[in-house]
Scaffold this motif. Structure first.
Motif, mmCIF file in Angstrom:
data_model
loop_
_atom_site.group_PDB
_atom_site.id
_atom_site.type_symbol
_atom_site.label_atom_id
_atom_site.label_comp_id
_atom_site.label_asym_id
_atom_site.label_seq_id
_atom_site.Cartn_x
_atom_site.Cartn_y
_atom_site.Cartn_z
ATOM 1 N N ILE A 24 -68.582 57.208 -21.243
ATOM 2 C CA ILE A 24 -68.756 56.082 -22.156
ATOM 3 C C ILE A 24 -67.911 54.898 -21.718
ATOM 4 C CG2 ILE A 24 -68.293 55.297 -24.524
ATOM 5 C CD1 ILE A 24 -69.101 58.111 -25.447
ATOM 6 N N ASN A 25 -66.668 55.167 -21.341
ATOM 7 C CA ASN A 25 -65.782 54.084 -20.893
ATOM 8 C C ASN A 25 -66.225 53.490 -19.558
ATOM 9 O OD1 ASN A 25 -64.016 54.191 -23.103
ATOM 10 N ND2 ASN A 25 -62.835 55.856 -22.188
ATOM 11 N N LEU A 26 -66.939 54.272 -18.747
ATOM 12 C CA LEU A 26 -67.449 53.760 -17.472
ATOM 13 C C LEU A 26 -68.692 52.897 -17.669
ATOM 14 C CD1 LEU A 26 -67.619 53.701 -14.336
ATOM 15 C CD2 LEU A 26 -68.899 55.853 -14.484
ATOM 16 N N PHE A 27 -69.657 53.405 -18.416
ATOM 17 C CA PHE A 27 -70.966 52.757 -18.492
ATOM 18 C C PHE A 27 -71.138 51.801 -19.676
ATOM 19 C CE2 PHE A 27 -72.022 56.617 -16.032
ATOM 20 C CZ PHE A 27 -72.591 56.019 -14.922
ATOM 21 N N PHE A 28 -70.441 52.028 -20.778
ATOM 22 C CA PHE A 28 -70.770 51.314 -22.010
ATOM 23 C C PHE A 28 -69.692 50.352 -22.493
ATOM 24 C CE2 PHE A 28 -73.299 55.382 -22.891
ATOM 25 C CZ PHE A 28 -74.384 54.888 -22.194
ATOM 26 N N MET A 29 -68.841 49.877 -21.588
ATOM 27 C CA MET A 29 -67.812 48.937 -21.999
ATOM 28 C C MET A 29 -68.433 47.652 -22.532
ATOM 29 S SD MET A 29 -64.672 48.649 -22.556
ATOM 30 C CE MET A 29 -64.201 50.194 -21.766
ATOM 31 N N GLY A 30 -69.558 47.244 -21.944
ATOM 32 C CA GLY A 30 -70.245 46.047 -22.434
ATOM 33 C C GLY A 30 -70.804 46.233 -23.827
ATOM 34 N N ILE A 31 -71.208 47.459 -24.152
ATOM 35 C CA ILE A 31 -71.706 47.765 -25.496
ATOM 36 C C ILE A 31 -70.545 47.826 -26.484
ATOM 37 C CG2 ILE A 31 -72.969 49.440 -26.887
ATOM 38 C CD1 ILE A 31 -74.700 48.020 -24.839
ATOM 39 N N ILE A 32 -69.429 48.408 -26.048
ATOM 40 C CA ILE A 32 -68.258 48.517 -26.918
ATOM 41 C C ILE A 32 -67.718 47.139 -27.284
ATOM 42 C CG2 ILE A 32 -65.862 49.339 -27.061
ATOM 43 C CD1 ILE A 32 -66.705 51.657 -25.205
ATOM 44 N N THR A 33 -67.627 46.251 -26.293
ATOM 45 C CA THR A 33 -67.053 44.912 -26.513
ATOM 46 C C THR A 33 -68.137 43.869 -26.742
ATOM 47 O OG1 THR A 33 -67.045 44.441 -24.124
ATOM 48 C CG2 THR A 33 -65.077 45.493 -25.054
ATOM 49 N N PHE A 34 -69.317 44.289 -27.157
ATOM 50 C CA PHE A 34 -70.467 43.388 -27.291
ATOM 51 C C PHE A 34 -70.173 42.192 -28.189
ATOM 52 C CE2 PHE A 34 -74.252 42.144 -29.714
ATOM 53 C CZ PHE A 34 -75.078 41.711 -28.679
ATOM 54 N N SER A 35 -69.584 42.443 -29.348
ATOM 55 C CA SER A 35 -69.377 41.350 -30.306
ATOM 56 C C SER A 35 -68.426 40.296 -29.766
ATOM 57 C CB SER A 35 -68.848 41.900 -31.640
ATOM 58 O OG SER A 35 -67.593 42.539 -31.471
ATOM 59 N N SER A 36 -67.353 40.720 -29.111
ATOM 60 C CA SER A 36 -66.380 39.746 -28.597
ATOM 61 C C SER A 36 -66.886 39.055 -27.339
ATOM 62 C CB SER A 36 -65.042 40.441 -28.310
ATOM 63 O OG SER A 36 -65.214 41.503 -27.391
ATOM 64 N N SER A 37 -67.620 39.757 -26.492
ATOM 65 C CA SER A 37 -68.069 39.185 -25.228
ATOM 66 C C SER A 37 -69.330 38.341 -25.365
ATOM 67 C CB SER A 37 -68.314 40.303 -24.205
ATOM 68 O OG SER A 37 -67.127 41.022 -23.949
ATOM 69 N N TYR A 38 -70.257 38.795 -26.204
ATOM 70 C CA TYR A 38 -71.570 38.148 -26.235
ATOM 71 C C TYR A 38 -71.832 37.335 -27.502
ATOM 72 C CZ TYR A 38 -72.869 40.766 -22.085
ATOM 73 O OH TYR A 38 -72.920 41.256 -20.809
ATOM 74 N N ILE A 39 -71.243 37.749 -28.622
ATOM 75 C CA ILE A 39 -71.480 37.013 -29.865
ATOM 76 C C ILE A 39 -70.454 35.907 -30.058
ATOM 77 C CG2 ILE A 39 -71.654 37.168 -32.366
ATOM 78 C CD1 ILE A 39 -73.941 38.515 -30.916
ATOM 79 N N GLN A 40 -69.169 36.271 -30.047
ATOM 80 C CA GLN A 40 -68.129 35.286 -30.314
ATOM 81 C C GLN A 40 -68.008 34.246 -29.204
ATOM 82 O OE1 GLN A 40 -64.541 37.484 -31.149
ATOM 83 N NE2 GLN A 40 -65.422 38.550 -32.891
ATOM 84 N N LYS A 41 -68.188 34.671 -27.952
ATOM 85 C CA LYS A 41 -68.077 33.734 -26.832
ATOM 86 C C LYS A 41 -69.390 33.021 -26.515
ATOM 87 C CE LYS A 41 -64.307 36.211 -24.518
ATOM 88 N NZ LYS A 41 -63.888 36.910 -23.262
ATOM 89 N N GLY A 42 -70.476 33.464 -27.121
ATOM 90 C CA GLY A 42 -71.762 32.815 -26.912
ATOM 91 C C GLY A 42 -72.458 33.180 -25.615
ATOM 92 N N ASP A 43 -72.006 34.246 -24.922
ATOM 93 C CA ASP A 43 -72.620 34.633 -23.655
ATOM 94 C C ASP A 43 -74.032 35.183 -23.833
ATOM 95 O OD1 ASP A 43 -70.330 33.869 -22.430
ATOM 96 O OD2 ASP A 43 -69.585 35.887 -21.991
ATOM 97 N N LEU A 44 -74.364 35.549 -25.067
ATOM 98 C CA LEU A 44 -75.704 36.087 -25.305
ATOM 99 C C LEU A 44 -76.778 35.020 -25.079
ATOM 100 C CD1 LEU A 44 -77.160 38.661 -26.135
ATOM 101 C CD2 LEU A 44 -77.016 37.937 -28.516
#
Length: 255
Positions: free
Chosen positions: A73-93
């Motif tokens: 999970i830590n190898l493959f799904f870090m983007g899913i775990i940090t989705f809200s901070s990386s893609y929602i709050q920063k607008g990368d989505l």
């Protein structure tokens, strides 16, 4: 299209291998962590043998199957775990939505936590050694080999469902981390916990179906395996539908 995501993963591995010092350091740290876990099991957890009636290798399997799941999970799904901070709050989505790719697959491929790779290698080796030592039939061992992958699907589904709330509430990072931490309950025999915890991990978050119950009920292991596959499939289907429908609540950084 699938080759794109595979190439991203292979390139991340090449980057790690190029930095040989980081790879060796990560591998050494993972080995030390694994050895400490084995010592902990042998001197403390194995005292439960007289209560649980479980042999040493069974307890080792229960423990390291979950450790393997966490490392995957830590190898493959870090983007899913940090989705809200990386893609929602920063607008990368916003940038992701204009690309002709599968959103979930791209998020996974673009955020491979390659530093976790040595930990996966160590846990996988110990898991396979433990599995080999079990005095079960080949068919039973094959099922026990696949079971951790089913748990990965369940946790991935729970993370997607949790992330569907991020489109409205903007931050689900701590909730996602809490889901990952729940796995620690499954590293030990379930009967050491109270009735409430046992019911939660059997009926609400059914991790016991994949890790603990099959190995103590070998006569019904095929039933548990089929039930686990069915439940995981339902979780995955529902989570993807919920996550995709949640996009209607997304407010881009330009809105």
């Amino acid at each position: 299209m699938t080759n794109i995501y595979l190439k991203v993963f292979i390139n991340r591995i090449k980057i790690l291998m190029a930095a040989k010092y980081d790879f060796i350091l990560g591998l050494s740290s993972s080995l030390i962590k694994a050895l400490l876990s084995i010592i902990f099991l042998r001197f403390i957890l194995l005292k439960f043998n007289s209560i649980e009636g479980l042999e040493d290798n069974v307890l080792m399997y229960i423990y390291f199957s979950i450790e393997l799941v966490k490392s995957f999970i830590n190898l493959f799904f870090m983007g899913i775990i940090t989705f809200s901070s990386s893609y929602i709050q920063k607008g990368d989505l916003d940038m992701l939505l204009i690309k002709p790719v599968n959103k979930i697959a791209y998020i996974i491929a673009d955020n491979i936590n390659i530093k976790e790779f040595p930990n996966v290698v160590v846990n996988l080796i110990i898991f396979l050694i433990t599995l080999k030592k079990l005095s079960f039939s080949i068919g039973t061992k094959l099922i026990l080999f696949v079971q951790p992958l089913v748990i990965v699907v369940i946790i991935f589904s729970l993370l997607l469902i949790m992330n569907s709330f991020s489109f409205k509430y903007k931050d689900t990072l701590m909730a996602n981390k809490f889901i990952i931490e729940l796995l620690d309950f499954s590293k030990y025999p379930l009967t050491i916990y109270g009735v409430l915890i046992r019911k939660i991990f059997t009926f609400i978050i059914p991790l016991a179906i994949y890790n603990y119950l099959p190995i103590i009920n070998l006569q019904s292991i095929y039933i548990y395996f089929l039930l686990g596959i069915f439940v995981a499939g339902v979780f995955l289907f529902i989570s993807q539908r919920v996550f995709n429908r949640a996009f209607i609540n997304y407010e881009s950084s330009g809105s």
